[in-house]
Write an enzyme that holds these catalytic residues in place. Structure first.
Site, mmCIF file in Angstrom:
data_model
loop_
_atom_site.group_PDB
_atom_site.id
_atom_site.type_symbol
_atom_site.label_atom_id
_atom_site.label_comp_id
_atom_site.label_asym_id
_atom_site.label_seq_id
_atom_site.Cartn_x
_atom_site.Cartn_y
_atom_site.Cartn_z
ATOM 1 C CG ASP A 37 -0.638 -0.418 2.327
ATOM 2 O OD1 ASP A 37 0.736 -0.013 2.684
ATOM 3 O OD2 ASP A 37 -0.935 -1.264 3.252
ATOM 4 C CE LYS A 59 -5.982 5.038 4.096
ATOM 5 N NZ LYS A 59 -6.413 5.791 5.199
ATOM 6 C CG MET A 174 -3.266 6.704 11.179
ATOM 7 S SD MET A 174 -4.217 5.346 11.035
ATOM 8 C CE MET A 174 -4.026 4.697 12.623
HETATM 9 N N1 SAH Z 1 2.367 0.509 10.982
HETATM 10 C C1 SAH Z 1 2.707 2.004 10.679
HETATM 11 C C2 SAH Z 1 1.635 2.932 10.895
HETATM 12 C C3 SAH Z 1 0.395 2.867 10.424
HETATM 13 S S1 SAH Z 1 -0.707 3.783 10.502
HETATM 14 C C4 SAH Z 1 4.090 2.055 11.437
HETATM 15 O O1 SAH Z 1 4.472 1.096 12.281
HETATM 16 O O2 SAH Z 1 4.755 3.234 11.236
HETATM 17 C C5 SAH Z 1 -0.473 5.161 9.526
HETATM 18 C C6 SAH Z 1 0.081 6.496 10.227
HETATM 19 O O3 SAH Z 1 1.510 6.172 10.353
HETATM 20 C C7 SAH Z 1 0.113 7.664 9.442
HETATM 21 O O4 SAH Z 1 -1.015 8.344 9.506
HETATM 22 C C8 SAH Z 1 0.929 8.593 10.345
HETATM 23 O O5 SAH Z 1 0.600 9.101 11.362
HETATM 24 C C9 SAH Z 1 2.044 7.436 10.587
HETATM 25 N N2 SAH Z 1 3.212 7.570 9.535
HETATM 26 C C10 SAH Z 1 3.702 6.259 8.731
HETATM 27 N N3 SAH Z 1 4.979 6.693 8.214
HETATM 28 C C11 SAH Z 1 5.062 7.939 8.511
HETATM 29 C C12 SAH Z 1 6.401 8.808 8.209
HETATM 30 N N4 SAH Z 1 7.160 8.451 7.377
HETATM 31 N N5 SAH Z 1 6.143 9.986 8.946
HETATM 32 C C13 SAH Z 1 5.336 10.370 9.668
HETATM 33 N N6 SAH Z 1 4.231 9.689 9.955
HETATM 34 C C14 SAH Z 1 4.238 8.379 9.559
#
Ligand code: SAH
Length: 506
Positions: A37, A59, A174
């Site tokens: 994704d 998405k 998020m």
């Molecule tokens: N499993 C992922 C999180 C999924 S939820 C993890 O462990 O990182 C998705 C959310 O992760 C986004 O809405 C944002 O809040 C955060 N996110 C993921 N990658 C990011 C990045 N490179 N920089 C800032 N926020 C990030």
């Protein structure tokens, strides 16, 4: 019946391609299909075997491309077809990644699965922004909450007040769209307005931005800067600390769109990535070898007849020597031969096979090579020119005019593989540089890039490996912004690094 495949739930890390685990990378390199994704960097798709399937389920523009149940079913179906499936997810698969649902779906069907943990953005984006999640005497715990479950009705979840009262570092994933609600909730539950807070956009990725402030100011700061997603909100005393790295690779933050033959593109990307750049291949060309074809077979049989072998590319050198061995011969057949090379890159490749170059023109182009050969080739010496099917006709025209005898043989052809014009445009819009390593690459690019190429090239700096390539580019109405001084992959990386840091060098 086909054996059931396996499902590997792999965490891709926070975005920086260097932050995936070795195990995750191994799974990717061995899979039959990858289901990914938008959070998982596209860079990883290049690690997947060429013939493997790539399925996007993320998405796009806010709407769900595929429902979670559909993704679960897809994983089950693919594994049932006997495929080894990598389900690649941003960060760690279990940190708000709905990894659990996918595990339940496949395990219910008795499909073997493995979870490969990843570096979560909830920690890595902070580190990249210089914010330590914990710090002695400042923060003794950290707590990660999703902002997603905050309802549209504008209500905070029931346990929010307990969460808000925790003294450690509070991290919201998020949560950007609910920032006002979160701030309000924290203030109402006793956090002071002076409490340091920060928002990190695109953590660990090129284009990362960090906004720091306090609970009182953070909303306004975010609005001023126009911070977008993906973003993480951090609240706590550690947010006032700044441990952002002070060492930077020379190309850190640079995005480079690469074109070139597979082998060269791979080498260039490796070199650029080692220098800290983020790379993407927008057009790659595959080499189709004719080294074991009839024409080359005859040439290998007649090596004794040739006084010179003329190489116009490093690819030609490589293919020629591979073919030589495959034909049952080795370098001992070449003791009497003199070698001509069009330029340094070609000469360097020749050296890899144990031969120095006897003639190389001052100007690295086919015409100069032919002109120069006129003065070094002795009467009666026959030339072998094993080269690309797209080689310049000028070379042989000049030799013809001088009465030099030669065999011009197509040793290989170049077939193109590229992104769709639209996708290519998307990549180019984000990139800082676009690289060309050959004139044929330039031609192929302009053939493929679609109509609005000029518009795409307005905002990007175009890099050429050498003068010939730059001249070809000019034929298409664009001047090169950067031309490498050394016509090699390393030379290109060096030139781009210098250009990228030009602002900071005085
Ligand atoms: N499993 C992922 C999180 C999924 S939820 C993890 O462990 O990182 C998705 C959310 O992760 C986004 O809405 C944002 O809040 C955060 N996110 C993921 N990658 C990011 C990045 N490179 N920089 C800032 N926020 C990030």
């Amino acid at each position: 019946m086909k054996e059931t495949g396996k499902v590997f739930l792999v965490g891709a890390g926070p975005g920086d391609p260097g932050l995936i685990t070795e195990k995750g990378l191994k799974r990717l390199r061995e899979c039959d299909v990858v289901v990914y994704d938008h959070l998982a960097s596209e860079r990883f798709l290049d690690e997947v075997p060429e013939e493997s399937q790539r399925i996007y389920v993320g998405k796009k523009a806010g709407c769900h491309y595929m429902k979670q149940e559909e993704i679960n079913q897809l994983l089950v179906d693919l594994a049932r077809e006997g495929k080894n499936v990598v389900r690649l997810k941003g960060g760690d698969p279990f940190v708000f990644g709905r990894g659990g649902e996918e595990v339940m779906a496949v395990s219910r069907e008795g499909i073997p699965f493995e979870v490969v943990s990843g570096v979560t953005s909830a920690v890595a984006a902070l580190a990249s922004a210089g914010i330590p999640v914990t710090h002695r005497a400042v923060s003794r715990s950290f707590h990660i909450m999703t902002g997603h479950t905050m309802t549209e009705a504008g209500k905070l979840p029931l346990d929010f007040s307990e969460f808000a009262k925790l003294s450690g570092t509070l991290i919201f994933l998020m949560g950007l769209t609910h920032l006002p609600l979160i701030v309000k909730g924290l203030l109402e539950n006793g956090k002071p307005g002076s409490m340091p807070a920060a928002v990190i956009e695109k953590g660990t990725l090129p284009g990362q931005r960090v906004v720091r402030g306090t609970l009182d100011t953070v909303e306004q700061r975010v609005a001023e800067e126009g911070i977008g997603t993906p973003a993480i909100i951090v609240v706590g005393e550690v947010t006032a600390l700044d441990f952002a790295s002070t060492y930077h690779e020379p190309l850190e933050g640079a995005r480079v769109a690469v074109t070139g033959t597979d082998l060269l593109a791979a080498k260039l990307r490796k070199s650029l990535e080692e220098a800290g750049a983020y790379t993407e291949c927008v057009l790659s060309m595959e080499l189709e070898s004719h080294r074991s074809g009839e024409a080359m077979k005859t040439a290998y049989e007649r090596l004794a007849d040739y006084g010179w072998i003329v190489f116009t590319s490093a690819n030609a050198v490589r293919e020629f020597f591979l073919g030589l061995l495959e034909s049952g011969r080795d370098n001992r057949r070449l003791g009497h031969v003199k070698f001509a090379a069009v330029g340094k890159g070609t000469a360097k490749e020749l050296l890899q096979y144990g031969f120095t170059t006897d003639y190389m023109p001052e100007e690295y182009c086919a015409a100069a090579l032919a002109e120069g050969l006129k003065s070094v080739v002795k009467e009666g010496e026959r030339l072998l020119i094993p080269r690309s099917g797209k080689g310049s006709p000028e070379l042989v025209e000049i030799l013809d005019s001088a009465g030099i005898v030669y065999d011009d043989i197509v040793l290989y052809d170049v077939a193109e593989r590229r992104k769709e014009a639209k996708e290519m445009a998307e990549s180019l819009k984000k990139a800082d540089y676009l690289t060309f390593a050959s004139g044929s690459g330039v031609d192929a690019f302009f053939e493929n890039a679609g109509e609005d190429v000029t518009a795409l090239l307005d905002e990007i700096r175009v890099v050429c490996i050498g003068d010939i390539t730059a001249r070809k580019l000019e034929e298409h109405g664009r001047k090169a912004d950067v031309t490498a001084a050394r016509f090699t992959v390393e030379g290109m990386t060096e030139a781009i690094s210098r250009d990228w840091n030009r602002g900071s060098e005085n």
